[in-house]
Design a protein around this motif. Structure first.
Motif, mmCIF file in Angstrom:
data_model
loop_
_atom_site.group_PDB
_atom_site.id
_atom_site.type_symbol
_atom_site.label_atom_id
_atom_site.label_comp_id
_atom_site.label_asym_id
_atom_site.label_seq_id
_atom_site.Cartn_x
_atom_site.Cartn_y
_atom_site.Cartn_z
ATOM 1 N N THR A 9 0.777 -1.257 0.023
ATOM 2 C CA THR A 9 0.070 0.084 -0.090
ATOM 3 C C THR A 9 0.923 1.288 0.051
ATOM 4 O OG1 THR A 9 -1.949 -1.228 1.295
ATOM 5 C CG2 THR A 9 -1.840 1.377 1.189
ATOM 6 N N VAL A 10 1.878 1.240 0.931
ATOM 7 C CA VAL A 10 2.823 2.398 0.964
ATOM 8 C C VAL A 10 3.383 2.691 -0.445
ATOM 9 C CG1 VAL A 10 4.907 3.189 1.979
ATOM 10 C CG2 VAL A 10 3.158 2.394 3.241
ATOM 11 N N SER A 11 4.036 1.506 -1.236
ATOM 12 C CA SER A 11 4.772 1.635 -2.189
ATOM 13 C C SER A 11 3.803 2.206 -3.433
ATOM 14 C CB SER A 11 5.203 0.311 -2.595
ATOM 15 O OG SER A 11 4.271 -0.616 -2.938
ATOM 16 N N VAL A 12 2.623 1.909 -3.372
ATOM 17 C CA VAL A 12 1.670 2.341 -4.332
ATOM 18 C C VAL A 12 1.289 3.947 -4.459
ATOM 19 C CG1 VAL A 12 -0.843 2.093 -5.190
ATOM 20 C CG2 VAL A 12 0.522 0.227 -4.771
ATOM 21 N N GLY A 13 1.393 4.377 -3.089
ATOM 22 C CA GLY A 13 1.023 5.839 -3.014
ATOM 23 C C GLY A 13 -0.397 5.902 -2.380
ATOM 24 N N TRP A 14 -0.448 6.893 -1.550
ATOM 25 C CA TRP A 14 -1.661 7.205 -0.783
ATOM 26 C C TRP A 14 -2.840 7.620 -1.857
ATOM 27 C CZ3 TRP A 14 -1.989 4.726 3.367
ATOM 28 C CH2 TRP A 14 -0.949 4.771 4.217
ATOM 29 N N SER A 15 -2.436 8.517 -2.900
ATOM 30 C CA SER A 15 -3.403 9.002 -3.952
ATOM 31 C C SER A 15 -3.979 7.819 -4.622
ATOM 32 C CB SER A 15 -2.911 10.087 -4.720
ATOM 33 O OG SER A 15 -1.750 9.424 -5.222
ATOM 34 N N GLU A 16 -3.138 7.056 -5.183
ATOM 35 C CA GLU A 16 -3.823 5.905 -5.995
ATOM 36 C C GLU A 16 -4.244 4.777 -5.153
ATOM 37 O OE1 GLU A 16 -4.249 3.164 -9.170
ATOM 38 O OE2 GLU A 16 -3.560 5.303 -8.945
ATOM 39 N N ALA A 17 -3.911 4.538 -3.851
ATOM 40 C CA ALA A 17 -4.601 3.740 -3.019
ATOM 41 C C ALA A 17 -6.196 4.364 -2.755
ATOM 42 C CB ALA A 17 -3.913 3.707 -1.544
ATOM 43 N N TRP A 18 -6.174 5.586 -2.404
ATOM 44 C CA TRP A 18 -7.373 6.130 -2.266
ATOM 45 C C TRP A 18 -8.438 5.998 -3.503
ATOM 46 C CZ3 TRP A 18 -10.313 7.481 1.719
ATOM 47 C CH2 TRP A 18 -11.518 8.249 1.385
ATOM 48 N N ARG A 19 -7.981 6.209 -4.545
ATOM 49 C CA ARG A 19 -8.749 5.818 -5.793
ATOM 50 C C ARG A 19 -9.080 4.460 -5.797
ATOM 51 N NH1 ARG A 19 -8.709 4.216 -10.774
ATOM 52 N NH2 ARG A 19 -6.507 3.210 -10.509
ATOM 53 N N LEU A 20 -8.404 3.729 -5.485
ATOM 54 C CA LEU A 20 -8.903 2.316 -5.673
ATOM 55 C C LEU A 20 -9.966 1.877 -4.544
ATOM 56 C CD1 LEU A 20 -5.407 0.532 -6.374
ATOM 57 C CD2 LEU A 20 -7.364 0.874 -7.929
ATOM 58 N N LEU A 21 -9.802 2.639 -3.353
ATOM 59 C CA LEU A 21 -10.642 2.376 -2.358
ATOM 60 C C LEU A 21 -12.016 3.201 -2.335
ATOM 61 C CD1 LEU A 21 -8.241 2.176 0.801
ATOM 62 C CD2 LEU A 21 -9.275 0.405 -0.469
ATOM 63 N N ILE A 22 -12.188 3.970 -3.197
ATOM 64 C CA ILE A 22 -13.514 4.684 -3.125
ATOM 65 C C ILE A 22 -14.393 4.295 -4.199
ATOM 66 C CG2 ILE A 22 -12.654 6.860 -1.795
ATOM 67 C CD1 ILE A 22 -12.309 8.141 -4.518
ATOM 68 N N ARG A 23 -13.964 3.172 -4.996
ATOM 69 C CA ARG A 23 -14.838 2.789 -6.082
ATOM 70 C C ARG A 23 -16.180 2.279 -5.458
ATOM 71 N NH1 ARG A 23 -11.643 -1.589 -8.339
ATOM 72 N NH2 ARG A 23 -10.908 -1.946 -6.418
#
Length: 492
Positions: free
Chosen positions: A18-32
């Motif tokens: 999760t950290v390696s992906v980046g918080w912005s990308e992680a957030w985009r994937l989670l709010i779907r």
């Protein structure tokens, strides 16, 4: 701490990715919107399954252990027998008969029938260990039977009910095979689908991170509800066995209710299995393949059970005999991986082995480590319950009589907790024999178990060819389940 670190390997894997992906990308994937749908489905299934299993398991244990129910010993074996049937085999039995069980109602019914023994067995063992003097005192003070149960007995059952319910919830978070056949999407089925489309899918890892948070909520809730009470008997003398209560006019409804539970949990899957064995056009009995898969499953089960129990003993001992923040944190940390799908645990171990210990990659050692990580809570809950009911004063007496700590533990404590240790080992054995997803990914080349052979046929909708492997899984699990019921009936 070493055990906790081993159990936390999948957690480190998910968090690190999760950290390696980046918080912005992680957030985009989670709010779907899809994540919200999966969250609703998973929440409904986990809360419903835990509540239904707690009610059903506690009620069944009370009828068997505290009432004059006809054939109590037979009912005890029958009510624990669903542990011999993996949840995906139960789903196979129902789905191959009717498609009406697909969706949430069918999923809730089937997972409850498959997992309520995880509550029934510890509650029954606790009821046998309770001293009836407290209940007699409550009755002498004017409390009726129902108020005595709710105010005196039920609080003493809290560790068993909460521990068993927690195991049910963690298993439901990680359940894959049964829900895939029932076409009820949860986080676990979605993670598996994502990994099939892309081996190192960012979306799948984000969903696994949500499961980690979900697990933390379940573990924290169970910890807060359990409290810090002590449950070992401290009074002088020996405890007595409670006299079974007469059911009177309620005998027929009680027998009918238990018969319905056994019929739905055992009868329907077994009838369906026999039907496919007898009339399935594709039913075949490859003796060599069946024997090899059964021997492999049994060997892995024994090795996994031994390793997991040895890891659970120090964790449970520290949590019960030396309670504190550190002990509680170490014990709770062992539960995290049990909520993750086996495929996530397997991928975490593959990554760690390739980077740190390449020699163990594609070996049985790595597979046994995965089993220990996933099923450590089963052993920990069983061992912890046994240690909680072993009076610490007996250790003090042994020390006062000149025994060294090690000999006192071997001669006094170990015999007292042996039923719990044995129950934990059998629970792990049953889980390993029927484990599917981690075995598919981590088993050495050419290693096939009953579960993997069964799944390869079911995936091709070849129910007849899958039936012999399912039947052999049941036969292999039955002796272990019988030993579990014998162990559970031993007096504390």
């Amino acid at each position: 701490m070493l055990v906790a670190l081993l159990a936390a390997v999948p957690l480190f894997f998910v968090v690190g990715y999760t950290v390696s992906v980046g918080w912005s990308e992680a957030w985009r994937l989670l709010i779907r919107p899809r994540v919200g749908e999966l969250l609703v489905n998973t929440t409904k299934l986990v809360t419903g399954g835990m509540a239904a299993s707690a009610v059903l398991g506690t009620a069944a244990a009370w009828l068997v252990e505290r009432t004059a129910l006809p054939g109590r010993r037979v009912w005890h074996v029958l009510l624990a027998a669903p542990l011999a049937l993996p949840a995906f085999v139960v789903s196979y039995g129902w789905v191959s008969l009717t498609a009406d069980v697909e969706g949430y109602p069918g999923a809730l019914l089937i997972v409850t029938l498959a997992y309520y023994p995880l509550v029934y067995l510890p509650v029954g063992a606790t009821l046998r260990g309770l001293d009836p003097a407290l209940e007699e005192s409550a009755r002498s003070l004017g409390l009726g039977p129902w108020r005595t149960f709710t105010r005196v007995v039920l609080p003493q059952l809290r560790p068993a009910v909460l521990g068993g319910s927690l195991l049910v919830g963690l298993h439901l978070l990680a359940e894959f095979g049964a829900l895939q056949m029932l076409r009820f999407p949860t986080f676990t089925t979605a993670i598996y689908d994502q990994y099939r489309s892309s081996f190192n899918s960012p979306a799948a890892n984000m969903l696994a991170g949500v499961l980690v948070l979900y697990c933390a909520v379940l573990v924290g809730t169970e910890l807060s509800l359990r409290g810090r009470h002590r449950y070992a008997r401290l009074g002088p003398g020996a405890s007595r066995t409670a006299q079974p209560a007469r059911l009177g006019r309620l005998t027929a409804p009680a027998v009918g209710g238990l018969g319905a539970v056994v019929g739905l949990a055992l009868g329907v899957p077994l009838v369906s299995l026999v039907r496919w064995l007898l009339v399935g056009a594709s039913a075949a009995f490859p003796a060599v393949e069946l024997a090899t898969a059964a021997a492999t499953a049994a060997g892995l089960g024994l090795a996994g059970a031994l390793c997991t129990v040895l890891l659970a003993l120090p964790v449970a001992w520290l949590a019960v005999r030396h309670p504190g923040r550190i002990g509680t944190l170490l014990e709770r940390s062992t539960y995290t991986a049990n909520a993750l799908p086996g495929i996530v645990v397997a991928l975490a171990l593959v990554t760690v082995s390739l980077h740190i210990l390449p020699a163990v990659y594609q070996t049985t050692t790595l597979l046994i480590a995965a089993y220990a990580i996933m099923f450590l809570p089963r052993a920990t809950v069983a061992v912890r319950g046994a240690i909680a009911q072993a009076p610490p004063v007996l250790d003090d007496v042994a020390h006062a009589l000149g025994l060294r700590p090690t000999r006192a533990w071997l001669r006094v404590t170990l015999p007292l907790i042996a039923p719990g240790v044995g129950a934990g080992a059998i629970l792990v054995f049953l889980a390993v024999v029927t484990e599917l997803t981690a075995t598919l990914l981590l088993s050495p080349t050419g290693t096939d178990t009953l579960a993997t052979e069964f799944w390869s046929n079911v995936r091709d909708v070849d129910y007849g060819a899958a039936a012999p492997y399912a039947g052999l899984m049941v036969l292999l699990s039955t002796p272990a389940t019988f030993l579990l019921t014998r162990s559970a009936r031993r007096s504390t």
